[in-house]
Design a protein around this motif. Structure first.
Motif, PDB file in Angstrom:
ATOM      1  N   ARG A 290      -4.103  45.007 -55.484  1.00 19.44           N
ATOM      2  CA  ARG A 290      -5.568  45.345 -55.840  1.00 19.44           C
ATOM      3  C   ARG A 290      -5.538  46.923 -55.743  1.00 19.44           C
ATOM      4  NH1 ARG A 290      -4.415  40.804 -53.235  1.00 19.44           N
ATOM      5  NH2 ARG A 290      -6.155  38.911 -53.501  1.00 19.44           N
ATOM      6  N   GLN A 291      -4.807  47.518 -55.192  1.00 18.07           N
ATOM      7  CA  GLN A 291      -4.774  49.093 -55.485  1.00 18.07           C
ATOM      8  C   GLN A 291      -4.535  49.411 -56.839  1.00 18.07           C
ATOM      9  OE1 GLN A 291      -1.899  50.582 -52.478  1.00 18.07           O
ATOM     10  NE2 GLN A 291      -3.241  49.910 -50.584  1.00 18.07           N
ATOM     11  N   GLY A 292      -3.615  48.839 -57.776  1.00 21.48           N
ATOM     12  CA  GLY A 292      -3.140  49.253 -58.711  1.00 21.48           C
ATOM     13  C   GLY A 292      -4.686  49.128 -59.687  1.00 21.48           C
ATOM     14  N   PRO A 293      -5.495  48.190 -60.048  1.00 18.23           N
ATOM     15  CA  PRO A 293      -6.593  48.255 -60.521  1.00 18.23           C
ATOM     16  C   PRO A 293      -7.308  49.503 -60.256  1.00 18.23           C
ATOM     17  CG  PRO A 293      -5.890  45.807 -60.320  1.00 18.23           C
ATOM     18  CD  PRO A 293      -5.018  46.842 -59.415  1.00 18.23           C
ATOM     19  N   LYS A 294      -7.515  49.467 -58.918  1.00 15.45           N
ATOM     20  CA  LYS A 294      -8.560  50.475 -58.405  1.00 15.45           C
ATOM     21  C   LYS A 294      -8.044  51.832 -58.794  1.00 15.45           C
ATOM     22  CE  LYS A 294     -11.613  50.174 -56.370  1.00 15.45           C
ATOM     23  NZ  LYS A 294     -13.119  49.999 -56.845  1.00 15.45           N
ATOM     24  N   VAL A 295      -6.850  52.142 -58.635  1.00 15.32           N
ATOM     25  CA  VAL A 295      -6.274  53.591 -59.214  1.00 15.32           C
ATOM     26  C   VAL A 295      -6.625  53.612 -60.773  1.00 15.32           C
ATOM     27  CG1 VAL A 295      -4.128  54.844 -59.926  1.00 15.32           C
ATOM     28  CG2 VAL A 295      -4.775  54.026 -57.472  1.00 15.32           C
ATOM     29  N   ALA A 296      -6.312  52.778 -61.512  1.00 13.82           N
ATOM     30  CA  ALA A 296      -6.661  52.617 -63.048  1.00 13.82           C
ATOM     31  C   ALA A 296      -8.201  53.183 -63.301  1.00 13.82           C
ATOM     32  CB  ALA A 296      -6.363  51.251 -63.724  1.00 13.82           C
ATOM     33  N   ASP A 297      -8.998  52.390 -62.524  1.00 12.56           N
ATOM     34  CA  ASP A 297     -10.419  52.587 -62.717  1.00 12.56           C
ATOM     35  C   ASP A 297     -10.790  54.106 -62.422  1.00 12.56           C
ATOM     36  OD1 ASP A 297     -10.851  49.867 -63.413  1.00 12.56           O
ATOM     37  OD2 ASP A 297     -11.667  49.378 -61.412  1.00 12.56           O
ATOM     38  N   ASN A 298     -10.035  54.475 -61.241  1.00 10.65           N
ATOM     39  CA  ASN A 298     -10.363  56.100 -61.058  1.00 10.65           C
ATOM     40  C   ASN A 298      -9.891  56.910 -61.852  1.00 10.65           C
ATOM     41  OD1 ASN A 298     -11.891  55.415 -58.735  1.00 10.65           O
ATOM     42  ND2 ASN A 298     -10.242  55.464 -57.280  1.00 10.65           N
ATOM     43  N   ILE A 299      -8.926  56.691 -62.451  1.00  7.60           N
ATOM     44  CA  ILE A 299      -8.324  57.596 -63.670  1.00  7.60           C
ATOM     45  C   ILE A 299      -9.151  57.621 -64.640  1.00  7.60           C
ATOM     46  CG2 ILE A 299      -6.420  57.947 -65.420  1.00  7.60           C
ATOM     47  CD1 ILE A 299      -4.411  56.812 -63.423  1.00  7.60           C
ATOM     48  N   ILE A 300      -9.698  56.449 -65.404  1.00  6.98           N
ATOM     49  CA  ILE A 300     -10.730  56.227 -66.286  1.00  6.98           C
ATOM     50  C   ILE A 300     -11.957  56.766 -65.879  1.00  6.98           C
ATOM     51  CG2 ILE A 300     -12.229  54.676 -67.566  1.00  6.98           C
ATOM     52  CD1 ILE A 300      -9.602  52.683 -67.142  1.00  6.98           C
ATOM     53  N   HIS A 301     -12.424  57.053 -64.626  1.00  7.62           N
ATOM     54  CA  HIS A 301     -13.670  57.596 -64.231  1.00  7.62           C
ATOM     55  C   HIS A 301     -13.474  58.951 -64.487  1.00  7.62           C
ATOM     56  CE1 HIS A 301     -15.460  54.053 -62.862  1.00  7.62           C
ATOM     57  NE2 HIS A 301     -15.082  54.099 -61.669  1.00  7.62           N
ATOM     58  N   ALA A 302     -12.200  59.504 -63.952  1.00  9.42           N
ATOM     59  CA  ALA A 302     -11.771  60.996 -63.999  1.00  9.42           C
ATOM     60  C   ALA A 302     -12.049  61.496 -65.646  1.00  9.42           C
ATOM     61  CB  ALA A 302     -10.308  61.272 -63.381  1.00  9.42           C
ATOM     62  N   LEU A 303     -11.215  60.729 -66.386  1.00 10.01           N
ATOM     63  CA  LEU A 303     -11.178  60.818 -67.809  1.00 10.01           C
ATOM     64  C   LEU A 303     -12.600  61.067 -68.404  1.00 10.01           C
ATOM     65  CD1 LEU A 303      -8.258  58.662 -68.911  1.00 10.01           C
ATOM     66  CD2 LEU A 303      -8.413  61.128 -69.290  1.00 10.01           C
ATOM     67  N   ARG A 304     -13.644  60.354 -67.818  1.00 11.86           N
ATOM     68  CA  ARG A 304     -15.150  60.442 -68.499  1.00 11.86           C
ATOM     69  C   ARG A 304     -15.906  60.924 -67.731  1.00 11.86           C
ATOM     70  NH1 ARG A 304     -14.553  53.655 -69.591  1.00 11.86           N
ATOM     71  NH2 ARG A 304     -12.926  53.939 -71.086  1.00 11.86           N
ATOM     72  N   GLY A 305     -15.338  61.828 -66.614  1.00 11.73           N
ATOM     73  CA  GLY A 305     -16.293  62.701 -65.831  1.00 11.73           C
ATOM     74  C   GLY A 305     -17.286  61.732 -64.806  1.00 11.73           C
ATOM     75  N   GLU A 306     -16.669  60.715 -64.478  1.00  7.23           N
ATOM     76  CA  GLU A 306     -17.600  59.751 -63.479  1.00  7.23           C
ATOM     77  C   GLU A 306     -17.008  60.046 -62.070  1.00  7.23           C
ATOM     78  OE1 GLU A 306     -18.216  56.544 -67.123  1.00  7.23           O
ATOM     79  OE2 GLU A 306     -16.982  56.051 -65.240  1.00  7.23           O
ATOM     80  N   PRO A 307     -17.516  59.518 -60.949  1.00  9.34           N
ATOM     81  CA  PRO A 307     -17.400  59.733 -59.862  1.00  9.34           C
ATOM     82  C   PRO A 307     -16.260  58.627 -59.188  1.00  9.34           C
ATOM     83  CG  PRO A 307     -19.519  59.059 -59.787  1.00  9.34           C
ATOM     84  CD  PRO A 307     -19.379  59.651 -61.193  1.00  9.34           C
ATOM     85  N   LEU A 308     -15.307  59.013 -58.719  1.00  4.72           N
ATOM     86  CA  LEU A 308     -14.352  58.035 -57.905  1.00  4.72           C
ATOM     87  C   LEU A 308     -14.670  57.161 -57.030  1.00  4.72           C
ATOM     88  CD1 LEU A 308     -10.873  60.408 -58.116  1.00  4.72           C
ATOM     89  CD2 LEU A 308     -12.283  59.680 -59.855  1.00  4.72           C
TER      90      LEU A 308
END
Length: 464
Positions: free
Chosen positions: A330-348
């Motif tokens: 479950r941590q894996g998808p959450k980290v992926a989402d946070n990387i995508i948020h970082a790439l797009r300038g969104e909050p983690l």
């Protein structure tokens, strides 16, 4: 032309693979390049290793291919990360051909997992077997069957008795399942050895803790203990190993057991890769925020067994998530989402997951499970345990293989064949887990500086 950000994922366990899968599904083709560092192009379904060692499952059935992804576009680097220079943003990799590669990144996902935890016990590193890799499970199966073969061929009563005694250290999930499954293997196999006395086969399960699998709770833990003892497994609690030699194990209570088999499952520690980072740790695991970022290092995330991820669901100060597959998946998808948020300038977003419980397959019709706090044992617990594992397998092919293996084993049993993994020279823990392959922080920095000076850092332009 603007260079695409480079995302480097280290480790193909539950955490790393689930992260890569989410990145492949949610990232646009031009948003980033993704690379995965792993010596093997499969994800190992670790909880079923004892069933491979006991012959219930074939090794291939729990080695789930990484190349079956419908949106596969990740570059797999066949090797192991042996150091990371966080300042230079470069990972040092030793490939499977022993070549050293320096891989730059913009975003780093540290999911190297864990290795077997050992202690400074005389003879342990030289004579113990672990249960962390597919090769170890296959090797242990060959070794256990070879002990039956050698005992059957021997006319020396002392040698025969020693080869038919087996010691498992560690009363947690891995050790308990390993002892239970392998004990069933030897007692089923002995029917094919008419010269052997079944009463000579003795399995010992020992643990320094006062209770067996305390995470199950008192009642289920006691029921699991009773099942094992009713089968004839000698369970000793509050005891550990004092010394190991080629043909005997000395316990801390003074007992000396003549044996050629010591299986060590007394816990895990974070991958030695964490020690190359010069970063803060918590109980040996990399300190991270609830969003699984490494403080002070932009673009670096860590998760799984190697990271001390705060367990917000517990609501307790300083609580960290246990190193289990359930959390890693479950941590894996959450980290992926946070990387995508970082790439797009969104909050983690922080990671929050309530533990769903524990399932323990003791082989045959025996099991104990505690899904969502509900205590189960017997056939129903076995159905829950196998149902959970089956549903967690990542591909339909893996699910089909495991189901066919279970059915075939239930109907036809085992042929107790040695496949040749047991070589003439006994293998050691480091031979399977490569714990002596890592660099020191100074060696990492020297390697990266030298590679940069020689222009050998892949795709990296100095000053760019």
């Amino acid at each position: 032309m603007t260079r695409r950000p480079r995302i480097l994922v280290i480790g193909a366990g539950f955490a790393g693979v689930e992260c890569v899968r989410r990145l492949e599904r949610k990232l646009g083709p031009d948003e980033a390049d993704v690379a995965l560092v792993t010596p093997f192009s499969y994800q190992l379904y670790l909880p079923l290793l004892p069933q491979v060692a006991s012959g219930v499952l074939t090794p291939q059935s729990i080695a789930v291919s990484l190349r079956r992804s419908k949106k596969y576009r990740t570059r797999i680097i066949p090797g192991g990360a042996i150091g990371v220079d966080l300042a230079a943003k470069v990972c040092v990799i030793r490939t499977i051909t022993d070549e050293i590669v320096n891989e730059p990144y913009d975003y780093l996902v540290l999911a190297p997992g864990s290795v077997t935890r050992t202690f400074d016990i005389p003879g342990l590193a030289e004579h113990a077997f672990g249960m962390k890799t597919l090769a170890e499970a296959a090797y242990i199966r060959d070794h256990v069957i070879s002990q039956l073969d050698l005992a059957d061929a021997s006319d020396d009563p002392e040698e025969r008795a020693a080869r038919l005694q087996f010691v498992v250290v560690g009363g947690g999930y891995a050790g308990t399942e390993t002892a239970a499954c392998l004990q069933r293997l030897t007692h089923a196999a002995v029917r094919r050895y008419p010269r052997l006395d079944p009463s000579l086969i003795r399995w010992h399960l020992i643990d320094i803790a006062p209770k067996l699998m305390p995470e199950l709770g008192d009642r289920l833990g006691k029921q699991a203990l009773k099942i094992l003892r009713d089968r004839g497994i000698d369970v000793s609690l509050g005891v550990s190993v004092a010394k190991v030699t080629e043909d005997e194990v000395t316990f801390t209570d003074g007992r000396v057991i003549p044996t050629h088999t010591l299986i060590w499952t007394a816990g895990v520690v974070a991958s030695p890769l964490i020690g190359t980072l010069d970063a803060e740790t918590v109980r040996g695991r990399l300190a991270v925020t609830p969003e699984m970022t490494v403080p002070g290092h932009d673009g670096v995330f860590a998760l799984g067994d190697a990271a001390a991820v705060p367990d917000l669901a517990k609501g307790e100060k300083d609580a960290i998530c246990p190193p289990t597959a359930q959390h890693a998946m479950r941590q894996g998808p959450k980290v992926a989402d946070n990387i995508i948020h970082a790439l797009r300038g969104e909050p983690l977003e922080p990671y929050v997951h309530k533990d769903l419980g524990l399932v323990v397959d003791l082989g045959g019709k025996d099991a104990v499970s505690r899904p969502l706090g509900i205590e189960l044992r017997g056939i129903l617990a076995q159905a829950v345990a196998r149902g959970y594992h089956w549903s967690a397998l990542r591909t339909g092919v893996a699910k089909a293989r495991v189901m066919v293996n279970w059915l075939l084993n239930a109907i036809a049993g085992d042929d107790f064949v040695r496949t040749g993994f047991q070589a003439r020279k006994p293998a050691q823990l480091k031979d399977f887990e490569y714990t002596d392959s890592y660099l020191t922080p100074d060696q990492v920095r020297t390697e990266v500086r030298t590679a940069e000076a020689e222009g050998k850092v892949r795709g990296k332009v100095t000053g760019g």
